[in-house]
Design a protein around this motif. Structure first.
Motif, short mmCIF file in Angstrom:
data_model
loop_
_atom_site.label_atom_id
_atom_site.label_comp_id
_atom_site.label_asym_id
_atom_site.label_seq_id
_atom_site.Cartn_x
_atom_site.Cartn_y
_atom_site.Cartn_z
N TYR A 129 0.84 -1.20 0.00
CA TYR A 129 0.00 0.00 0.00
C TYR A 129 0.87 1.26 0.00
CZ TYR A 129 -3.69 3.28 1.22
OH TYR A 129 -4.58 4.33 1.22
N HIS A 155 -6.80 0.24 1.67
CA HIS A 155 -6.26 -0.38 2.89
C HIS A 155 -7.02 0.07 4.14
CE1 HIS A 155 -3.48 -2.33 5.58
NE2 HIS A 155 -2.85 -2.83 4.51
N GLY A 180 -10.72 -3.95 -0.38
CA GLY A 180 -9.47 -3.46 -0.97
C GLY A 180 -9.34 -3.67 -2.46
N TRP A 181 -9.67 -4.85 -2.95
CA TRP A 181 -9.50 -5.10 -4.39
C TRP A 181 -10.46 -4.27 -5.24
CZ3 TRP A 181 -4.98 -6.51 -5.33
CH2 TRP A 181 -4.30 -7.48 -4.59
N PHE A 203 -5.59 -5.75 5.69
CA PHE A 203 -6.15 -5.60 4.36
C PHE A 203 -7.40 -6.45 4.25
CE2 PHE A 203 -6.44 -7.09 -0.09
CZ PHE A 203 -6.57 -5.87 -0.73
N GLN A 204 -8.48 -5.83 3.80
CA GLN A 204 -9.76 -6.53 3.62
C GLN A 204 -9.98 -6.74 2.12
OE1 GLN A 204 -11.66 -7.64 6.15
NE2 GLN A 204 -10.23 -6.79 7.63
N PRO A 205 -9.73 -7.94 1.63
CA PRO A 205 -9.82 -8.17 0.18
C PRO A 205 -11.16 -7.78 -0.44
CG PRO A 205 -8.81 -10.05 1.26
CD PRO A 205 -9.30 -9.14 2.35
#
Length: 182
Positions: free
Chosen positions: A4, A137, A72-73, A67-69
């Protein structure tokens, strides 16, 4: 978190590239009789956008969250989309694009590229990026703070830019109030 940090540094490098392009374009515009508007709000805009990047780093280092996918993605995809839209705007406007409100009198409005769809597509990129970049993030305080501060600044910027474009239109336009300072 290291990835990040690299992302934020890449966005910062992109901003520096924008400033190089803007400086070159400002010289072209001045050589073609350009008029600058809204210098009063520009330092506030620079500070806020710099604060966005600093806030992203500070919040993730001082209040580390995993990180929370699922968040975040998609936010990263929005950031990349915002960057693509910004550079589409820059390439479409060519030497007329700038970080400041600098208008060459008599030139018609650009109606190609993203400007055939929206009057101010670059500001859509700014709004999306200002919300999405911190949320890549989980920096929700930065996302919220930037968005709340950016909205009134963006309103000032849009009024200023619209008035400047109307004044410099090739055909007579109705009188518009002068750009206010922020």
């Amino acid at each position: 978190m290291t990835a990040y940090t690299v992302l934020i540094l890449l966005v910062a490098a992109e901003r520096l590239a924008e400033l190089v392009v803007a400086r070159r374009n400002a010289s072209w515009s001045r050589a073609h009789g350009a008029v600058a508007y809204g210098d009063g709000h520009y330092p506030v805009m620079v500070a806020l956008h710099t604060g966005l990047l600093a806030g992203c780093l500070a919040e993730t280092w001082l209040a580390p969250r995993p990180f929370q996918p699922l968040l975040g993605w998609p936010m990263l995809a929005l950031v990349l989309g915002a960057q693509a839209l910004r550079w589409w705007c820059i390439s479409t406007l060519g030497p007329r694009w700038n970080t400041r409100v600098i208008v060459v009198p008599g030139l018609p409005l650009v109606s190609a590229g993203p400007y055939r769809l929206l009057r101010h597509p670059n500001y859509l990129a700014v709004v999306v990026e200002g919300l999405a970049l911190p949320l890549v993030h989980g920096a929700w305080l930065t996302a919220t703070g930037f968005t709340l501060l950016n909205l009134p600044l963006l309103a000032v910027r849009l009024r200023c830019e619209n008035a400047a474009l109307a004044r410099s239109a090739p055909t007579p336009a109705p009188a518009t109030p002068p750009c206010s300072t922020y």
